[in-house]
Write a protein that holds these residues in place. Structure first.
Motif, PDB file in Angstrom:
ATOM      1  N   CYS A  50      -8.866  52.283  13.354  1.00  0.00           N
ATOM      2  CA  CYS A  50      -9.538  53.183  14.291  1.00  0.00           C
ATOM      3  C   CYS A  50     -11.041  53.192  14.046  1.00  0.00           C
ATOM      4  O   CYS A  50     -11.504  53.214  12.891  1.00  0.00           O
ATOM      5  CB  CYS A  50      -8.989  54.597  14.129  1.00  0.00           C
ATOM      6  SG  CYS A  50      -7.281  54.749  14.691  1.00  0.00           S
ATOM      7  N   PRO A  73      -2.647  57.596  16.708  1.00  0.00           N
ATOM      8  CA  PRO A  73      -3.505  57.287  17.859  1.00  0.00           C
ATOM      9  C   PRO A  73      -2.914  56.231  18.807  1.00  0.00           C
ATOM     10  O   PRO A  73      -3.295  56.172  19.972  1.00  0.00           O
ATOM     11  CB  PRO A  73      -4.802  56.780  17.214  1.00  0.00           C
ATOM     12  CG  PRO A  73      -4.831  57.449  15.878  1.00  0.00           C
ATOM     13  CD  PRO A  73      -3.390  57.457  15.442  1.00  0.00           C
ATOM     14  N   CYS A  96      -4.707  52.090   8.054  1.00  0.00           N
ATOM     15  CA  CYS A  96      -3.722  51.189   8.666  1.00  0.00           C
ATOM     16  C   CYS A  96      -4.319  50.186   9.657  1.00  0.00           C
ATOM     17  O   CYS A  96      -5.520  50.171   9.914  1.00  0.00           O
ATOM     18  CB  CYS A  96      -2.613  52.009   9.306  1.00  0.00           C
ATOM     19  SG  CYS A  96      -2.963  52.563  10.979  1.00  0.00           S
ATOM     20  N   CYS A 106     -11.550  52.974   9.925  1.00  0.00           N
ATOM     21  CA  CYS A 106     -10.733  53.713   8.959  1.00  0.00           C
ATOM     22  C   CYS A 106     -10.275  52.791   7.820  1.00  0.00           C
ATOM     23  O   CYS A 106      -9.960  51.627   8.051  1.00  0.00           O
ATOM     24  CB  CYS A 106      -9.526  54.302   9.693  1.00  0.00           C
ATOM     25  SG  CYS A 106      -8.378  55.156   8.617  1.00  0.00           S
ATOM     26  N   CYS A 149      -5.993  59.972  13.148  1.00  0.00           N
ATOM     27  CA  CYS A 149      -4.951  60.793  12.533  1.00  0.00           C
ATOM     28  C   CYS A 149      -5.545  61.495  11.315  1.00  0.00           C
ATOM     29  O   CYS A 149      -6.681  61.222  10.906  1.00  0.00           O
ATOM     30  CB  CYS A 149      -3.712  59.962  12.193  1.00  0.00           C
ATOM     31  SG  CYS A 149      -3.834  58.993  10.679  1.00  0.00           S
TER      32      CYS A 149
HETATM   33 FE1  SF4 Z   1      -6.640  55.456  10.110  1.00  0.00          FE
HETATM   34 FE2  SF4 Z   1      -4.762  56.953  11.193  1.00  0.00          FE
HETATM   35 FE3  SF4 Z   1      -6.196  55.294  12.704  1.00  0.00          FE
HETATM   36 FE4  SF4 Z   1      -4.402  54.328  10.998  1.00  0.00          FE
HETATM   37  S1  SF4 Z   1      -3.968  55.579  12.773  1.00  0.00           S
HETATM   38  S2  SF4 Z   1      -6.479  53.560  11.290  1.00  0.00           S
HETATM   39  S3  SF4 Z   1      -4.572  55.771   9.304  1.00  0.00           S
HETATM   40  S4  SF4 Z   1      -6.957  57.075  11.605  1.00  0.00           S
END
Ligand code: SF4
Length: 711
Positions: free
Chosen positions: A33, A196, A29, A26, A60
């Motif tokens: 993920c 997550p 953040c 992702c 998310c």
């Molecule tokens: Fe992406 Fe959400 Fe996972 Fe963070 S928690 S890496 S924003 S999918």
């Protein structure tokens, strides 16, 4: 759920990737993920990577919608530069890069090397972080480079370095959370910032575990806690000292551990003796009975973790706050023990790697200090330059921005939107306007890019390969799946082109991120953050590699401190901390605390997430949360407009009335720019050690919107 897709200018899958489902991560953040990206009807679509062990198939809403940004209609697709009338107009890459090289050179000739500065980002890959730091020290020869991670992680980093001799956010994998008997979570709302992660807290609860949350708001995370300690903003160190006082009083510390693995406990014991619970209740607003319950849960558990977030870190006493919580973890013998310990929940995508490899003002790669003669010699040898050529430490992020237009005349910003993310943002915007020259590399015309003389369109996460280090210290690889749009360059290509134009071609002649990584491995060898044993192949094979990874630990180090700490004598250090008040406290004119934070649907300054329709639908604008009692007193109903005014500026917000906030506190999320940028109001008081601004606390007054405000 498929990503919502725009239909113009579809990204092209890299020729070698057509028909493939490519493993990536992702773009947001520090959970990083695992995702799969593939082409459907010629458009990129992401789905969770079911086999990646951190998110285990969960994403998310930000991750689910992230592919939309690749072909967003507002994406920058050609360089821009100001014309004679001061308008940003398209120019060629040659023109744009030449303008930057020429203006930086002219300004440095006239005002000295340090008059040129760089501002990086915790979103950049390790390879980019490394090259940006090298570019500052060698191509520009400036001391002035820092990055937006100074606003996120610097207090946690400083505290860990002081206590443990090393800074890896979580010294254990996130999966350990599920097996901790008790968790104390301080100033973090993971349920919204990284949903997550909550799967591990849910497993922990299912295993009979307890969660204690310390937060002035009853956040989504606090709502599910066993205990919620709704403390007065800025009273963390008093609260932690109070808990430790009870632990010592009630015989719940681990004397054998203190004796064999730590130092300097006696001074701490002396200080916390003065934090008797009745006094702590007065300072923190947390009832004595709750303090005792929390201390007893922590002290009696077989395993316990303390996890901190920005709420306690983004304060002018942030380092002390964390040291006082670390004191609890050490006194109860938790650090280095199974399913136990202290960790900070890193926020930005590469907030961990971004703080290790040289884009910090005081740092060289591998977490080396730029003021350490041996580190300077080592890095000079890697780079093939004279150590005397390397500048010394420069200004920290806020101090750097505050010097724009005075000591600093030219700035290149890479992947950061400081007009929205810096504290006292109206002032910082005025400093940016005073620059002789500003260049910005970004995907979109951010609020900061709008002020630039030259804007460079940069490639995104799926368009280039590179490594990131997640919140656990796990180094992961983002593969390249999609060709960047025509007219866009990667940040690495930009830095290499500029290096060439500044006369350092041979030192910036990288053909690929992989080639950078090979040099970077050598650069980190022997440093605290040692990546020398990591290869792209090993990352893929092991689903990420935990640093340190070197000859001694060829498969990496998932769990740290099991036998010793990274201090010279191998012992962790206690620190005697006294509670000090925040830089600003409520008074008759500004009677409330203002605190800030995040919402589920947006990320950081919102440059990306404010452009995703689904996310905007969820939160179109920031709302100021106020308590029902305050709304009644001021005659306000839900959705009414108010002005918030601090000593720096004023801004208008719609209110959300909620009992989850303290009566003395107003909360506003920080993802919006312009008139809705709450950081126009926040205080830039800096922590004396980390130089972290006090984003989380200032004094504010609420004014009904009929009243006009001079801002
Ligand atoms: Fe992406 Fe959400 Fe996972 Fe963070 S928690 S890496 S924003 S999918």
């Amino acid at each position: 759920m498929d990503s919502i897709l725009h239909t113009i200018n579809a990204p092209i899958f890299a020729p070698s990737r057509v028909g493939e489902s490519v493993a990536t991560h992702c773009p947001y953040c520090a959970m990083q993920c695992g995702m799969m990206i593939e082409s459907k009807n010629d458009l990129p679509v992401v789905t969770p990577n079911q086999s990646f062990p951190v998110n285990n198939g969960s994403l998310c809403i930000k991750g689910w919608t992230s592919a939309e940004l690749l072909n967003h209609p507002e994406r920058l697709r050609e360089p821009l530069a100001r014309n004679a009338k001061g308008k940003l107009v398209p120019v060629s890459w040659d023109d744009a890069l030449q303008r930057i090289a020429v203006r930086f050179t002219e300004i440095q000739i006239e005002h000295g090397h340090d008059a040129a500065a760089l501002f990086g980002s915790g979103a950049l890959t390790n390879e980019k972080t490394y090259v940006l730091g090298k570019f500052a020290r060698i191509a520009l020869g400036t001391a002035n480079i820092d990055y937006n991670g100074r606003f996120c992680m610097s207090s946690a980093a400083a505290a860990s370095n002081k206590a443990f001799g090393i800074d890896r956010g979580l010294p254990f994998p996130v999966a350990d959370i599920a097996k901790a008997e008790v968790i104390l979570m301080v100033g973090s709302n993971s349920a919204e910032t990284m949903p997550p992660l909550m799967q591990y807290f849910e497993q922990q609860r299912a295993n009979g575990g307890k969660l204690i949350v310390i937060d002035p708001r009853q956040s989504a995370t606090a709502a599910n806690a066993t205990l919620h300690l709704k403390l007065t903003p800025g009273s963390d160190a008093a609260l932690a000292n109070g808990i430790l006082h009870i632990l010592i009083r009630d015989g719940l510390i681990d004397s054998e551990y203190i004796q064999s693995r730590t130092q300097d406990f006696e001074r701490v014991k002396g200080i916390v003796a003065t934090y008797w619970p009745e006094q702590v209740e007065r300072i923190t607003g947390v009832r004595e009975a709750l303090l005792v319950q929390a201390a007893h849960l922590l002290g009696r558990a077989k395993s316990a973790m303390i996890l901190t977030g920005r709420g306690t870190e983004q304060q002018a006493q942030g380092v002390n706050n964390l040291l006082s919580y670390i004191n609890i973890a050490l006194a109860t013998g938790r650090v280095g023990r199974p399913f136990s310990g202290y960790g900070t929940l890193t926020g930005q995508g590469n907030g961990q790697g971004g703080r290790e490899h040289g884009q910090k003002a005081d740092q060289l790669p591998g977490y080396r200090s730029i003021n350490d003669p041996a580190a300077r010699e080592y890095m000079a040898a890697v780079w093939g330059v004279d150590a005397n050529e390397l500048p010394k430490a420069g200004k920290s992020a806020y101090e750097l921005l505050n010097a724009l237009g005075s000591e600093i005349k030219a700035l290149l910003v890479m992947g950061s939107n400081v007009v929205v993310s810096a504290p006292n943002a109206t002032h910082i915007k005025s400093r940016l306007k005073k620059l002789d020259f500003l260049a910005v590399a970004d995907f979109f015309l951010s609020e900061t890019a709008e002020l630039a003389d030259v804007v460079l369109p940069a490639a995104q996460w799926a368009e280039e390969e590179g490594t990131m280090t997640n919140l656990e210290g796990r180094v992961i690889l983002r593969e390249r799946a999609v060709e960047p749009p025509a007219g866009v360059k990667t940040d690495l290509e930009i830095l290499c082109e500029l290096g060439k134009r500044l006369g350092r071609e041979s030192l910036f002649a990288y053909e690929s991120p992989r080639e950078v990584f090979e040099e970077f491995r050598v650069a980190t060898k022997g440093g605290l953050a040692d990546y020398s044993g990591i290869t792209y192949e090993k990352i893929t094979k092991q689903q990420g590699v935990f640093w340190p990874c070197n000859e001694a630990n060829p498969n990496g180090t998932p769990r740290m401190f099991t036998e010793k700490f990274a201090t010279p004598n191998g012992r962790a250090r206690f620190h005697a901390i006294r509670h000090l008040s925040p830089a600003e406290e409520p008074d008759a004119y500004y009677p409330f605390y203002l605190t800030t934070g995040r919402v589920l649907s947006h990320y950081q300054s919102g440059t990306q997430t404010r452009r995703v329709a689904k996310l905007v639908e969820m939160n179109a604008e920031p709302c100021a949360e106020i308590h029902p009692a305050i709304a009644r007193r001021l005659g306000l109903s839900d959705g009414a407009k108010i002005w918030l005014q601090t000593r720096r500026d004023a801004a208008q917000f719609k209110i959300k009335i909620t009992p989850t906030i303290r009566e003395d506190t107003v909360f506003v999320p920080f993802h919006w720019g312009g008139a809705q940028a709450i950081n126009r109001l926040t205080n830039a008081a800096l922590d004396p050690i980390s130089r972290m601004p006090e984003f989380k606390i200032c004094a504010v007054r609420i004014v009904r919107s009929q009243t006009s405000i001079e801002s």
